[in-house]
Design a protein around this motif. Structure first.
Motif, PDB file in Angstrom:
ATOM      1  N   THR A  15       0.830  -1.200   0.000  1.00 11.00           N
ATOM      2  CA  THR A  15       0.000   0.000   0.000  1.00 11.00           C
ATOM      3  C   THR A  15       0.862   1.247   0.000  1.00 11.00           C
ATOM      4  O   THR A  15       0.620   2.206  -0.732  1.00 11.00           O
ATOM      5  N   LEU A  16       1.911   1.248   0.844  1.00 10.58           N
ATOM      6  CA  LEU A  16       2.832   2.381   0.895  1.00 10.58           C
ATOM      7  C   LEU A  16       3.502   2.595  -0.453  1.00 10.58           C
ATOM      8  O   LEU A  16       3.657   3.718  -0.934  1.00 10.58           O
ATOM      9  N   THR A  17       3.879   1.494  -1.103  1.00 12.95           N
ATOM     10  CA  THR A  17       4.539   1.598  -2.403  1.00 12.95           C
ATOM     11  C   THR A  17       3.628   2.258  -3.426  1.00 12.95           C
ATOM     12  O   THR A  17       4.026   3.152  -4.158  1.00 12.95           O
ATOM     13  N   PHE A  18       2.340   1.810  -3.468  1.00  6.62           N
ATOM     14  CA  PHE A  18       1.405   2.403  -4.409  1.00  6.62           C
ATOM     15  C   PHE A  18       1.177   3.879  -4.108  1.00  6.62           C
ATOM     16  O   PHE A  18       1.080   4.707  -5.005  1.00  6.62           O
ATOM     17  N   THR A  19       1.088   4.224  -2.818  1.00  2.00           N
ATOM     18  CA  THR A  19       0.848   5.606  -2.446  1.00  2.00           C
ATOM     19  C   THR A  19       2.000   6.494  -2.869  1.00  2.00           C
ATOM     20  O   THR A  19       1.819   7.563  -3.450  1.00  2.00           O
ATOM     21  N   LEU A  20       3.244   6.068  -2.591  1.00  5.61           N
ATOM     22  CA  LEU A  20       4.413   6.849  -2.982  1.00  5.61           C
ATOM     23  C   LEU A  20       4.501   6.968  -4.501  1.00  5.61           C
ATOM     24  O   LEU A  20       4.837   8.023  -5.039  1.00  5.61           O
ATOM     25  N   HIS A  21       4.167   5.857  -5.192  1.00  5.17           N
ATOM     26  CA  HIS A  21       4.208   5.887  -6.658  1.00  5.17           C
ATOM     27  C   HIS A  21       3.190   6.886  -7.192  1.00  5.17           C
ATOM     28  O   HIS A  21       3.465   7.655  -8.117  1.00  5.17           O
ATOM     29  N   SER A  22       1.977   6.891  -6.579  1.00  4.47           N
ATOM     30  CA  SER A  22       0.937   7.814  -7.007  1.00  4.47           C
ATOM     31  C   SER A  22       1.374   9.256  -6.823  1.00  4.47           C
ATOM     32  O   SER A  22       1.176  10.104  -7.685  1.00  4.47           O
ATOM     33  N   LYS A  23       2.013   9.559  -5.663  1.00  2.00           N
ATOM     34  CA  LYS A  23       2.459  10.922  -5.414  1.00  2.00           C
ATOM     35  C   LYS A  23       3.579  11.312  -6.366  1.00  2.00           C
ATOM     36  O   LYS A  23       3.665  12.449  -6.829  1.00  2.00           O
ATOM     37  N   ALA A  24       4.445  10.347  -6.671  1.00  3.64           N
ATOM     38  CA  ALA A  24       5.538  10.639  -7.598  1.00  3.64           C
ATOM     39  C   ALA A  24       5.015  10.952  -8.985  1.00  3.64           C
ATOM     40  O   ALA A  24       5.566  11.787  -9.701  1.00  3.64           O
ATOM     41  N   GLN A  25       3.901  10.295  -9.362  1.00  3.06           N
ATOM     42  CA  GLN A  25       3.350  10.507 -10.686  1.00  3.06           C
ATOM     43  C   GLN A  25       2.950  11.958 -10.907  1.00  3.06           C
ATOM     44  O   GLN A  25       3.084  12.491 -11.992  1.00  3.06           O
ATOM     45  N   VAL A  26       2.427  12.578  -9.841  1.00  2.65           N
ATOM     46  CA  VAL A  26       1.957  13.956  -9.971  1.00  2.65           C
ATOM     47  C   VAL A  26       3.081  14.866 -10.444  1.00  2.65           C
ATOM     48  O   VAL A  26       2.893  15.787 -11.215  1.00  2.65           O
ATOM     49  N   LYS A  27       4.304  14.624  -9.970  1.00  4.96           N
ATOM     50  CA  LYS A  27       5.440  15.475 -10.322  1.00  4.96           C
ATOM     51  C   LYS A  27       5.946  15.203 -11.731  1.00  4.96           C
ATOM     52  O   LYS A  27       6.528  16.061 -12.357  1.00  4.96           O
ATOM     53  N   ASP A  28       5.736  13.967 -12.216  1.00  6.00           N
ATOM     54  CA  ASP A  28       6.342  13.563 -13.478  1.00  6.00           C
ATOM     55  C   ASP A  28       5.425  13.734 -14.679  1.00  6.00           C
ATOM     56  O   ASP A  28       5.867  13.658 -15.815  1.00  6.00           O
ATOM     57  N   GLU A  29       4.139  13.966 -14.436  1.00  3.61           N
ATOM     58  CA  GLU A  29       3.212  13.935 -15.543  1.00  3.61           C
ATOM     59  C   GLU A  29       3.197  15.257 -16.313  1.00  3.61           C
ATOM     60  O   GLU A  29       3.774  16.265 -15.924  1.00  3.61           O
ATOM     61  N   LEU A  30       2.475  15.241 -17.451  1.00  4.90           N
ATOM     62  CA  LEU A  30       2.290  16.438 -18.251  1.00  4.90           C
ATOM     63  C   LEU A  30       1.498  17.473 -17.468  1.00  4.90           C
ATOM     64  O   LEU A  30       0.730  17.133 -16.571  1.00  4.90           O
ATOM     65  N   ASN A  31       1.673  18.747 -17.841  1.00  6.06           N
ATOM     66  CA  ASN A  31       0.769  19.727 -17.256  1.00  6.06           C
ATOM     67  C   ASN A  31      -0.599  19.535 -17.902  1.00  6.06           C
ATOM     68  O   ASN A  31      -0.721  18.924 -18.969  1.00  6.06           O
ATOM     69  N   PRO A  32      -1.670  20.044 -17.279  1.00  5.19           N
ATOM     70  CA  PRO A  32      -3.014  19.702 -17.780  1.00  5.19           C
ATOM     71  C   PRO A  32      -3.286  20.149 -19.203  1.00  5.19           C
ATOM     72  O   PRO A  32      -3.978  19.457 -19.948  1.00  5.19           O
ATOM     73  N   GLU A  33      -2.748  21.296 -19.609  1.00  5.65           N
ATOM     74  CA  GLU A  33      -2.977  21.750 -20.976  1.00  5.65           C
ATOM     75  C   GLU A  33      -2.335  20.807 -21.980  1.00  5.65           C
ATOM     76  O   GLU A  33      -2.934  20.440 -22.990  1.00  5.65           O
TER      77      GLU A  33
END
Length: 831
Positions: A15-33
């Motif tokens: 669960t911790l791994t998925f949570t950290l991965h999810s938070k990391a995704q926010v920083k790595d993804e495209l901006n919304p536009e």
């Protein structure tokens, strides 16, 4: 067997791994536009790809995958089923390729071809974990490894003497203990079939004696197991009194996987037995590695486990040891509660029943889900599942699943979620961001080759508002035959009919583009669950307005959708202030500022207008500045009406007139006196030449409004492709300078649904034989006709369609079709 303490630690870690991965995704993804304008691969939808029995071909597999890639999909999950689903497994006789049996060598060659083609096309391909779609098993599962049920027999005796008698094995109903009946090919009946192994397979648990009546103290339950010989002979000096001797054992539940080809059908495996799950998973993974080993991870990526419908087992071979280890006491004295006896007290017996149920849930978690996750990970395969409907605690098993899928149906034409809300809640708790859904699953009351993109839209939007952010369409059927055989193979009675043979498949790409834009933003950032962050007031009309809110890095994005097929207006308040609201339209891919809004008490209030099934993203990302002029939704003014006659060209190959027909007015095809138009299904092209003398320099924001369209239209103006209209509002923008004052040519390719041509064919003599389905929902092909097998002209010359399931009679109601208009040139006035 996995230690419960270790399991709890593993659950915490994963669960911790998925949570950290999810938070990391926010920083790595495209901006919304960027995500909105160029949706990433993760925003592409997928399909559940149904391989129907032996009706398969390499050519068809390639065409399917190429069509899906072109349409905008990037994942297929294959299910190998019976020839048809009635809803049970059904067979079509005289198959052209009878050697294609699920999980045999000829079938695996086609699976490998699909994996190779998926690699070539850079698509994600995987499959269900056995024949059928339910649940985990196959012909390789023996009775000993199958799901188990407890059974017992009882013998009354009087004590104060030596008892020497033979205690017979318990007898069970030979019919399988399954959740519902199935079609039994041996009898031709829909029933719970007799399972021979329920008569031949049996294992003892214990032999116990209890006083014949009343509540029994735990210490008065006598264990006689050691006093009984293997043949059931009991030698016992019975105490005084009346006694009942219970012989407890277990046998297979007889639950079969469904709905597989009959030669590929087998028993469900025991989900609580480490030996059974190891055996099943080793077999599944071993076969995959044998046939696809070099393609794993690049061409073949995942193994799927569908929603659970296998019923509740009541035993497993090591249940007594597992219960003792997990609950801290021996279950043997309480076995009599299965025979409706009370042991200790009512409270004691109830506690045992709860503890027994908890142990089943523990074993599904620690054996079934944990083993699948471990073995698939080791094999470099992703674990896909619809983890609901079974005897487990959903939030505990969710972290084991690599990609979670939930589900919604099109029940009575409306969005009908199945276990969706609790699955979304559990998924969020485990820290996962992508929430997939088996989407638009339809039964024959809703899906009879009459579904349209406009009808589908509001249900998809409702799932988005509920938290879904990736649609996996149910269903897409493998089409093995020549393209002249349309609509082609079906999943029996089940829809919705997303197939490359669908009439509106090609223009339907516009709907896929809409989904991609929506899913890109609904996967962006993090879910924002604050209450009262969206309030509706001053509502008029019949719009049913729903929303979902995501945010990250100071940006707030609301998806706001009218999930009713009726228009309306409302003032919507968003819990954001100090920022300029923008409207991003996923239908067109356009973005604009909204000039009308008010800020009060930390919220921004915006008047919004909704056509039927219309949706927007309301985005807050930049500071509000100078007040803008204008209205949020400019009114339109008619400049010109394209009335009078149209030339309409139908496709002769599907029964249409040979030459273009002149329509003096826009009318419903089904009202036409000519059968070739009345019963027509497919695309007809409307052409018209017109002048636009009303044009002047002020006409900058011109639009083409089609009025009423049945059911989807592609438009060209002066040989320039303007795009596709498939849902309200039924208009699109005309590029500046394209419209001329004189000699304009417009072409509108209108496509309807298959239902009318199928009904039209029923007016003709039959040249195929049908058998009734089992839910009064139509009929399925009895056998492939000789003219089909020999590629000869069909005997019934007035028939055009070929399919494996027939929903219609000659008296079925036709579906209104065509361009009904009025077609207008309008411009928008932003006052």
């Amino acid at each position: 067997m996995i230690n419960p303490v270790c399991t709890r630690f593993f659950l915490f870690f994963i669960t911790l791994t998925f949570t950290l991965h999810s938070k990391a995704q926010v920083k790595d993804e495209l901006n919304p536009e960027q995500a909105f304008l160029n949706p990433p691969e993760s925003a592409r939808p997928g399909v559940l790809w149904m391989w129907m029995g032996s009706n398969l071909s390499k050519t068809g597999i390639t065409k399917d995958l190429e069509a899906l890639k072109k349409e905008g999909f990037n994942r297929t999950t294959m299910f190998s089923l019976a020839d048809v689903t009635t809803p049970w497994a059904g067979e079509i006789n005289k198959s052209p390729t009878p050697e294609l049996i699920s999980w045999t060598e000829p079938w695996w060659k086609l699976v490998r071809h699909a994996a190779e083609e998926s690699k070539r096309l850079n698509m994600d391909f995987g499959m269900f974990n056995g024949p059928s779609y339910e649940s985990s098993g196959g012909p390789w599962i023996t009775p000993e490894l199958s799901m188990q049920e407890i059974c017992w027999g009882q013998t009354a005796i009087t004590g104060s003497k030596h008892i020497s008698l033979k205690i017979n094995k318990p007898k069970v109903n030979p019919r399988g203990n399954t959740p519902w009946p199935i079609y039994n090919p041996k009898t031709g009946l829909v029933e719970k079939p007799e399972i021979e192994e329920r008569n031949t397979f049996y294992r003892d648990i214990a032999l116990i004696a209890l006083p014949a009546s009343g509540v029994v103290a735990k210490q008065n339950v006598i264990d006689l197991t050691a006093k009984m010989k293997a043949d059931g002979q009991l030698e016992w000096d019975a105490p005084a009194g009346d006694w009942i001797i219970y012989r407890f054992g277990h046998t297979t539940t007889g639950t079969l996987i469904q709905p597989a080809q009959w030669k590929a059908t087998g028993l469900e495996c025991d989900k609580m037995s480490q030996e059974a799950i190891d055996f099943h998973m080793d077999h599944v993974i071993g076969e995959i590695q044998k046939h696809l080993g070099d393609l794993i991870g690049n061409g073949f990526t995942h193994v799927h486990f569908d929603s659970y419908e296998a019923g509740d087992p009541s035993w497993t071979a090591k249940m007594r040891e597992e219960f003792s280890a997990r609950r801290g006491y021996d279950l043997l004295p309480y076995l009599a509660t299965f025979a409706k006896r009370t042991v200790g007290s009512n409270e004691d017996s109830d506690k045992f029943k709860n503890d027994f149920s908890a142990t089943i849930k523990d074993l599904y978690r620690d054996v079934y889900f944990a083993t699948i996750a471990k073995k698939l990970k080791k094999a470099n395969l992703t674990f896909l599942a619809e983890p609901y409907g079974g005897p487990w605690r959903q939030d505990e098993i969710m972290p084991f699943v690599g990609k979670v899928m939930t589900e919604f149906w099109t029940h009575k034409g409306k969005y009908a979620p199945y276990e969706l809300d609790p699955t979304v809640a559990a998924l969020r708790k485990s820290g996962q961001n992508i929430i997939e859904a088996e989407a638009f699953t339809g039964d024959p009351k809703d899906s009879k080759w009459d579904e349209t993109p406009a009808w589908i839209k509001s249900m998809g939007d409702a799932s988005f508002c509920a938290g879904v952010n990736r649609l996996i369409l149910h269903r897409f059927v493998q089409q093995p035959w020549d393209d002249k055989y349309k609509p082609g193979a079906t999943m029996g009675q089940w829809g919705t009919h997303f197939d490359r043979t669908q009439t509106w498949w090609e223009p339907g790409k516009a709907m896929v583009e809409y989904w991609k834009r929506c899913q890109a933003l609904l996967q962006w950032g993090r879910i924002h669950d604050a209450k009262d962050d969206f309030i509706i007031s001053a509502k008029t009309g019949n719009a049913d307005i729903n929303h979902i809110h995501r945010s990250a890095d100071g940006i707030d994005i609301y998806f706001v959708a009218n999930t009713n097929r009726a228009p309306g207006n409302a003032k919507c308040s968003f819990s954001v202030s100090g920022k300029q609201p923008e409207l991003w339209d996923p239908l067109t891919g356009t973005m604009r500022d909204l000039p009308e809004f008010e800020e009060l008490n930390g919220s921004t209030s915006i008047p919004l207008n909704f056509e039927d099934s219309q949706s927007y993203f309301i985005v807050f990302r930049k500071p509000s500045g100078k007040k803008l002029n204008g209205t949020n939704f400019p009114v339109t003014k008619q400049l010109g009406l394209l009335d009078g006659s149209w030339s309409v060209k139908f496709d002769e190959a599907w029964g249409g007139p040979k030459k273009p027909v002149s329509f003096t007015a826009l009318t419903d095809w089904t009202k036409n006196a000519e059968n070739g138009i009345k019963y027509y299904s497919g695309t007809a092209v409307y052409t018209k030449l017109f002048d636009a003398a009303y044009l002047n320099q002020n006409n900058k924001d011109l639009m083409l409004d089609l009025g009423i369209v049945k059911h989807i239209a592609s438009i060209k103006l002066n040989n320039v492709d303007l795009g596709v209209v498939w849902t309200a509002p039924w208009h699109l923008k005309i590029p500046q300078g394209l419209l001329k004052k004189t000699n304009n040519k417009i072409e509108i390719a209108v496509t309807n649904v298959w239902a009318n041509r199928l009904i039209g064919d029923e007016q003709e003599p039959a040249d195929m034989e049908w058998l009734p389905g089992h839910m009064n929902s139509g009929s399925f092909l009895k056998e492939f006709p000789d003219w089909f097998l020999n590629n000869k002209p069909r005997p019934s010359k007035g028939r055009y369609t070929f399919t494996t399931w027939n929903y219609f009679t000659k008296d079925s109601a036709l579906i209104p079709s065509g361009l009904l208009g009025p077609v207008r040139i309008v411009n928008s006035e932003n006052k």
